[in-house]
Design a protein around this motif. Sequence first.
Motif, PDB file in Angstrom:
ATOM      1  N   ARG A  99       5.828  44.179 -91.826  1.00  0.00           N
ATOM      2  CA  ARG A  99       5.374  45.065 -90.761  1.00  0.00           C
ATOM      3  C   ARG A  99       6.606  45.472 -89.966  1.00  0.00           C
ATOM      4  N   THR A 100       6.831  46.750 -89.830  1.00  0.00           N
ATOM      5  CA  THR A 100       8.004  47.255 -89.115  1.00  0.00           C
ATOM      6  C   THR A 100       8.012  46.766 -87.672  1.00  0.00           C
ATOM      7  N   ALA A 101       6.875  46.696 -87.036  1.00  0.00           N
ATOM      8  CA  ALA A 101       6.804  46.238 -85.646  1.00  0.00           C
ATOM      9  C   ALA A 101       7.348  44.813 -85.505  1.00  0.00           C
ATOM     10  N   ALA A 102       7.076  43.956 -86.473  1.00  0.00           N
ATOM     11  CA  ALA A 102       7.581  42.576 -86.424  1.00  0.00           C
ATOM     12  C   ALA A 102       9.106  42.557 -86.548  1.00  0.00           C
ATOM     13  N   LEU A 103       9.655  43.394 -87.425  1.00  0.00           N
ATOM     14  CA  LEU A 103      11.108  43.451 -87.582  1.00  0.00           C
ATOM     15  C   LEU A 103      11.767  44.026 -86.328  1.00  0.00           C
ATOM     16  N   ARG A 104      11.176  45.055 -85.756  1.00  0.00           N
ATOM     17  CA  ARG A 104      11.722  45.637 -84.513  1.00  0.00           C
ATOM     18  C   ARG A 104      11.712  44.605 -83.380  1.00  0.00           C
ATOM     19  N   SER A 105      10.652  43.854 -83.284  1.00  0.00           N
ATOM     20  CA  SER A 105      10.545  42.822 -82.257  1.00  0.00           C
ATOM     21  C   SER A 105      11.642  41.775 -82.435  1.00  0.00           C
ATOM     22  N   PHE A 106      11.846  41.338 -83.664  1.00  0.00           N
ATOM     23  CA  PHE A 106      12.912  40.368 -83.959  1.00  0.00           C
ATOM     24  C   PHE A 106      14.269  40.949 -83.588  1.00  0.00           C
ATOM     25  N   LEU A 107      14.565  42.159 -84.033  1.00  0.00           N
ATOM     26  CA  LEU A 107      15.867  42.777 -83.758  1.00  0.00           C
ATOM     27  C   LEU A 107      16.105  42.942 -82.260  1.00  0.00           C
ATOM     28  N   ALA A 108      15.077  43.289 -81.506  1.00  0.00           N
ATOM     29  CA  ALA A 108      15.223  43.437 -80.054  1.00  0.00           C
ATOM     30  C   ALA A 108      15.629  42.115 -79.420  1.00  0.00           C
ATOM     31  N   ARG A 109      15.091  41.028 -79.914  1.00  0.00           N
ATOM     32  CA  ARG A 109      15.448  39.708 -79.376  1.00  0.00           C
ATOM     33  C   ARG A 109      16.887  39.343 -79.701  1.00  0.00           C
ATOM     34  N   THR A 110      17.439  39.864 -80.794  1.00  0.00           N
ATOM     35  CA  THR A 110      18.823  39.532 -81.169  1.00  0.00           C
ATOM     36  C   THR A 110      19.844  40.366 -80.411  1.00  0.00           C
ATOM     37  N   GLU A 111      19.400  41.401 -79.721  1.00  0.00           N
ATOM     38  CA  GLU A 111      20.336  42.282 -79.013  1.00  0.00           C
ATOM     39  C   GLU A 111      20.734  41.765 -77.647  1.00  0.00           C
ATOM     40  N   SER A 112      20.079  40.771 -77.152  1.00  0.00           N
ATOM     41  CA  SER A 112      20.393  40.258 -75.817  1.00  0.00           C
ATOM     42  C   SER A 112      21.248  38.997 -75.909  1.00  0.00           C
ATOM     43  N   TRP A 113      22.443  39.158 -76.468  1.00  0.00           N
ATOM     44  CA  TRP A 113      23.369  38.044 -76.595  1.00  0.00           C
ATOM     45  C   TRP A 113      24.005  37.719 -75.252  1.00  0.00           C
ATOM     46  N   PRO A 114      24.216  36.457 -74.974  1.00  0.00           N
ATOM     47  CA  PRO A 114      24.964  36.120 -73.770  1.00  0.00           C
ATOM     48  C   PRO A 114      26.432  36.488 -73.963  1.00  0.00           C
ATOM     49  N   PRO A 115      27.211  36.572 -72.882  1.00  0.00           N
ATOM     50  CA  PRO A 115      28.613  37.009 -72.968  1.00  0.00           C
ATOM     51  C   PRO A 115      29.461  36.225 -73.974  1.00  0.00           C
ATOM     52  N   GLN A 116      29.249  34.909 -74.109  1.00  0.00           N
ATOM     53  CA  GLN A 116      30.085  34.139 -75.035  1.00  0.00           C
ATOM     54  C   GLN A 116      29.854  34.531 -76.492  1.00  0.00           C
ATOM     55  N   VAL A 117      28.621  34.918 -76.847  1.00  0.00           N
ATOM     56  CA  VAL A 117      28.353  35.357 -78.216  1.00  0.00           C
ATOM     57  C   VAL A 117      28.946  36.743 -78.435  1.00  0.00           C
ATOM     58  N   SER A 118      28.800  37.635 -77.474  1.00  0.00           N
ATOM     59  CA  SER A 118      29.398  38.965 -77.588  1.00  0.00           C
ATOM     60  C   SER A 118      30.909  38.863 -77.741  1.00  0.00           C
ATOM     61  N   ALA A 119      31.540  37.964 -77.005  1.00  0.00           N
ATOM     62  CA  ALA A 119      32.986  37.761 -77.127  1.00  0.00           C
ATOM     63  C   ALA A 119      33.333  37.249 -78.517  1.00  0.00           C
ATOM     64  N   ARG A 120      32.526  36.346 -79.044  1.00  0.00           N
ATOM     65  CA  ARG A 120      32.777  35.819 -80.396  1.00  0.00           C
ATOM     66  C   ARG A 120      32.659  36.930 -81.438  1.00  0.00           C
ATOM     67  N   VAL A 121      31.689  37.807 -81.288  1.00  0.00           N
ATOM     68  CA  VAL A 121      31.526  38.926 -82.222  1.00  0.00           C
ATOM     69  C   VAL A 121      32.754  39.821 -82.166  1.00  0.00           C
ATOM     70  N   ARG A 122      33.210  40.172 -80.973  1.00  0.00           N
ATOM     71  CA  ARG A 122      34.403  41.018 -80.846  1.00  0.00           C
ATOM     72  C   ARG A 122      35.614  40.342 -81.492  1.00  0.00           C
ATOM     73  N   THR A 123      35.806  39.060 -81.247  1.00  0.00           N
ATOM     74  CA  THR A 123      36.930  38.327 -81.828  1.00  0.00           C
ATOM     75  C   THR A 123      36.848  38.319 -83.345  1.00  0.00           C
ATOM     76  N   GLU A 124      35.666  38.061 -83.878  1.00  0.00           N
ATOM     77  CA  GLU A 124      35.479  38.022 -85.336  1.00  0.00           C
ATOM     78  C   GLU A 124      35.720  39.391 -85.959  1.00  0.00           C
ATOM     79  N   LEU A 125      35.230  40.443 -85.326  1.00  0.00           N
ATOM     80  CA  LEU A 125      35.467  41.791 -85.844  1.00  0.00           C
ATOM     81  C   LEU A 125      36.950  42.143 -85.806  1.00  0.00           C
ATOM     82  N   ASP A 126      37.636  41.795 -84.726  1.00  0.00           N
ATOM     83  CA  ASP A 126      39.075  42.049 -84.628  1.00  0.00           C
ATOM     84  C   ASP A 126      39.830  41.312 -85.728  1.00  0.00           C
ATOM     85  N   ARG A 127      39.473  40.053 -85.963  1.00  0.00           N
ATOM     86  CA  ARG A 127      40.145  39.256 -87.000  1.00  0.00           C
ATOM     87  C   ARG A 127      39.918  39.866 -88.384  1.00  0.00           C
ATOM     88  N   THR A 128      38.694  40.258 -88.666  1.00  0.00           N
ATOM     89  CA  THR A 128      38.377  40.856 -89.960  1.00  0.00           C
ATOM     90  C   THR A 128      39.113  42.168 -90.161  1.00  0.00           C
TER      91      THR A 128
END
Length: 136
Positions: A99-128
Motif C-alpha cells: 500500500r503506497t500510503a504505508a510506504l509514504r508514512s514510513f518514509l515521512a518518519r525517516t525524514e525527521s532525523w536528529p542533528p547527529q544523524v544528519s551530520a553523520r549522513v553529510r560526513t558519509e556522503l563527503d567521504r564517499t
Amino acid sequence: MQPIEHVVTAEVSTPDHTGGRLVVWIRHRPDDPLAVRLDFAPTGGPEQSAATWVFARSLLSEGITAPAGDGDVRVRPGDAYETHIELRPAHGHCLIRFRTAALRSFLARTESWPPQVSARVRTELDRTLNDILRRA
C-alpha cells in the motif's frame, strides 16, 4: 535515535506461485541512515525472518512516484493505491505489492532525523564522494 520500524502486510507473487500475503517489517536504522531494510517473516516476527533485503532509502522514495532501480531491487508505482517492489535474487524473482500510503508514512518518519544523524549522513556522503574523486 531509535530505529524506525513499520509493520505491514503485503501481497507477493512469483512466476511459479500466484501469490499470497506476508508480513514485512520495514526498518530504518540510525547507524545506516541511507538504507532501508525489508524483513520478510511469514509468522513469528523479524527475529525469524525468512529473508532480508537492504537497499537505498532513496530508491524507495523515488519509486513511489516513478520507476526506479535497474538492479536487484526495482520499485515502481502500481495502481492508484499500490507501489510494487520487484526483488531479483540470483535465481528467480518476486513482486511485492505494498500500500503506497504505508510506504509514504514510513518514509515521512525517516525524514525527521536528529542533528547527529544528519551530520553523520553529510560526513558519509563527503567521504564517499572523496573516494570516488580520488579514483577518477
